[in-house]
Every structure is written in C-alpha cells, then in structure tokens.
Design a protein around this motif. Structure first.
Motif, short mmCIF file in Angstrom:
data_model
loop_
_atom_site.label_atom_id
_atom_site.label_comp_id
_atom_site.label_asym_id
_atom_site.label_seq_id
_atom_site.Cartn_x
_atom_site.Cartn_y
_atom_site.Cartn_z
N PRO A 148 -70.26 -45.59 -9.77
CA PRO A 148 -69.16 -46.50 -9.73
C PRO A 148 -68.00 -45.87 -10.28
CG PRO A 148 -70.70 -46.88 -11.36
CD PRO A 148 -71.30 -45.87 -10.71
N PHE A 149 -67.31 -44.66 -9.79
CA PHE A 149 -66.32 -44.13 -10.33
C PHE A 149 -65.03 -44.23 -9.74
CE2 PHE A 149 -70.19 -41.35 -11.20
CZ PHE A 149 -70.35 -41.71 -12.67
N GLU A 150 -64.04 -44.25 -10.40
CA GLU A 150 -62.63 -44.22 -9.59
C GLU A 150 -62.27 -43.22 -8.70
OE1 GLU A 150 -62.66 -44.55 -13.14
OE2 GLU A 150 -63.71 -46.55 -13.22
N ASP A 151 -62.10 -42.19 -9.61
CA ASP A 151 -61.60 -40.99 -8.78
C ASP A 151 -63.06 -39.80 -8.63
OD1 ASP A 151 -60.05 -38.92 -8.01
OD2 ASP A 151 -59.29 -38.43 -9.99
N ARG A 152 -63.33 -40.05 -7.52
CA ARG A 152 -64.54 -38.84 -7.44
C ARG A 152 -64.15 -37.59 -7.19
NH1 ARG A 152 -69.01 -42.20 -5.15
NH2 ARG A 152 -68.39 -44.45 -5.52
N ASP A 153 -62.83 -37.40 -6.85
CA ASP A 153 -62.47 -35.94 -6.80
C ASP A 153 -62.30 -35.17 -8.14
OD1 ASP A 153 -62.35 -35.93 -4.11
OD2 ASP A 153 -60.32 -36.47 -4.27
N ARG A 154 -62.36 -35.90 -9.35
CA ARG A 154 -62.35 -35.47 -10.53
C ARG A 154 -63.84 -34.69 -11.06
NH1 ARG A 154 -61.50 -38.95 -15.58
NH2 ARG A 154 -61.91 -37.42 -17.25
N ARG A 177 -68.33 -27.73 -23.62
CA ARG A 177 -68.11 -27.78 -22.11
C ARG A 177 -69.27 -27.25 -21.35
NH1 ARG A 177 -64.55 -29.72 -18.96
NH2 ARG A 177 -63.75 -28.30 -17.23
N MET A 178 -70.39 -26.60 -21.65
CA MET A 178 -71.19 -26.16 -21.16
C MET A 178 -72.23 -27.44 -20.38
SD MET A 178 -72.78 -23.20 -23.38
CE MET A 178 -74.33 -22.88 -22.48
N GLY A 179 -72.88 -27.00 -18.92
CA GLY A 179 -73.48 -27.91 -18.46
C GLY A 179 -73.25 -28.23 -17.14
N VAL A 180 -73.87 -29.25 -16.43
CA VAL A 180 -73.52 -29.45 -15.14
C VAL A 180 -72.45 -30.65 -14.85
CG1 VAL A 180 -74.68 -30.42 -12.90
CG2 VAL A 180 -75.93 -28.92 -14.48
N TRP A 181 -71.58 -30.48 -13.97
CA TRP A 181 -70.54 -31.12 -13.54
C TRP A 181 -70.29 -31.42 -12.13
CZ3 TRP A 181 -66.82 -32.76 -17.51
CH2 TRP A 181 -66.78 -31.75 -18.62
N VAL A 182 -70.22 -32.61 -11.71
CA VAL A 182 -70.24 -33.00 -10.01
C VAL A 182 -68.55 -33.44 -9.82
CG1 VAL A 182 -72.69 -33.40 -10.06
CG2 VAL A 182 -71.27 -35.06 -10.76
N SER A 183 -68.37 -33.46 -8.39
CA SER A 183 -67.24 -34.16 -7.96
C SER A 183 -67.61 -34.11 -6.49
CB SER A 183 -66.01 -33.52 -8.40
OG SER A 183 -65.89 -32.28 -7.37
N ALA A 184 -66.67 -34.78 -5.83
CA ALA A 184 -66.65 -34.81 -4.38
C ALA A 184 -66.76 -33.43 -3.61
CB ALA A 184 -65.75 -35.89 -3.83
N ARG A 185 -66.24 -32.33 -4.47
CA ARG A 185 -66.18 -31.21 -3.69
C ARG A 185 -67.41 -30.32 -3.97
NH1 ARG A 185 -61.03 -29.75 -6.96
NH2 ARG A 185 -61.62 -31.62 -8.06
#
Length: 185
Positions: free
Chosen positions: A21-27, A87-95
């Motif tokens: 349920p995220f507003e901006d999936r590109d972030r 900042r280390m870890g796993v990050w996700v976005s639509a890209r």
C-alpha cells in the motif's frame, strides 16, 4: 508526517487486500525496520563522534586550528561510517532491488530477477566469519548459469534480524511480494 523506515508495519496493517500500500512505488524504500543491533552499533559510533567533536572544540580553543581541523575530520568520518551502517540493507522500488553494503551497492532490475526465495542454509552470524544454521532470502538472477542463487539478501542472523524471526519472515514476505508484482519471481 510519515516516516519511511516504518513502512514495514504499514504494509501488513493495511485494511485493503493490497500487499503493497505505498503511494510512490518509484521511490527506493527499505521493506523492514533496521534491527536493534544495527541501530545500537550506529548509536555507539555517534556517541563516540560526539566526544571527538567535543575534543575538536577544546583543541580549537586551546591548540592550533590545524590540529582542531584534523580532529574535526576524524569526527566527520565517524559520523559518515555510522550513517552508512544505518543505510545498509535491502531496498526495493518499482525499478528493482538494491542491496546496500558498507562499501558498495548492487542494483538488480526486476526484469533480471528470476526468483526470490527463502532457503535454509548456513548463514554468517552478524556478518562475522562464524556460520550458524539459519534462513536466508536469496535472489536468483535470470542471467546466472543454472539458476544459482547469489549472496543472501537477508538472513535470520544479520544485524537487522538476530533474535527477530517474525521480523525476518515479514521482511522476506515483503521482498517476495515486490518481486512477484514487478518481476518474474
């Protein structure tokens, strides 16, 4: 004011049937909270930086400006190290999926991901050479031979999930949901 590091809980507390349920999936966002080990170590480094900054002020008042500049540079380096630890870890976005390490960052587009799965395997305890039996979230890239998984993205014994098995399961489910929605995994 929404805080981006609290997004893991919002994903599972949503009343909709939407998994993401995220507003901006590109972030770029981390689908889990940083663990207490990671935050604790960064807090200790920041505490050390405050003492070094205080020493820089004392040296600036009593010593030479060049000595104070050197100590100030050391304090700034300690602050940068502690912020990089956070900042280390796993990050996700639509890209795609981004794995942020201490010295390097790897980004894989969702088109190159063939699977994201949780496997039982020996994992490193807090990133040290000692290996213990645990679970790991592995990324299988489409361009690798025979679908061999790469280095684990998340483990049950890293600084974010040591002693927090439920948090690991939620983070793994969240990353798998992103992969299912945007990739082929």
């Amino acid at each position: 004011m929404p805080l981006p590091f609290l997004t893991a809980d919002r994903a599972f507390d949503a009343v909709d049937d939407v998994a993401l349920p995220f507003e901006d999936r590109d972030r770029w966002r981390r689908p889990y909270r940083p663990g207490p080990w990671r935050v604790g170590v960064a807090a200790i480094w920041l505490l050390l930086a405050s003492y070094v900054l205080f020493a820089a002020v004392v040296i600036a008042l009593t010593g030479t400006p060049s000595d104070a500049g050197v100590i100030l540079g050391i304090a700034l380096a300690i602050i940068v190290v502690s912020l990089r630890l956070l900042r280390m870890g796993v990050w996700v976005s639509a890209r795609g999926l981004r794995q942020v390490g201490f010295l390097r960052t790897r980004t894989v587009a969702w088109e190159r991901v063939s699977a994201v799965r949780t496997v039982q395997q020996p994992v490193r305890w807090l990133g040290l050479p000692r290996a213990v039996q645990g679970q790991a979230l592995s990324l299988v890239r489409a361009d690798r031979a025979a679908g061999q998984p790469g280095a684990p993205l998340l483990t049950t014994h890293n600084a974010d999930f040591l002693g927090r098995a439920t948090a690991f399961d939620r983070a793994a489910d969240s990353v798998e949901a992103w992969a299912e929605e945007y990739g082929r995994g």
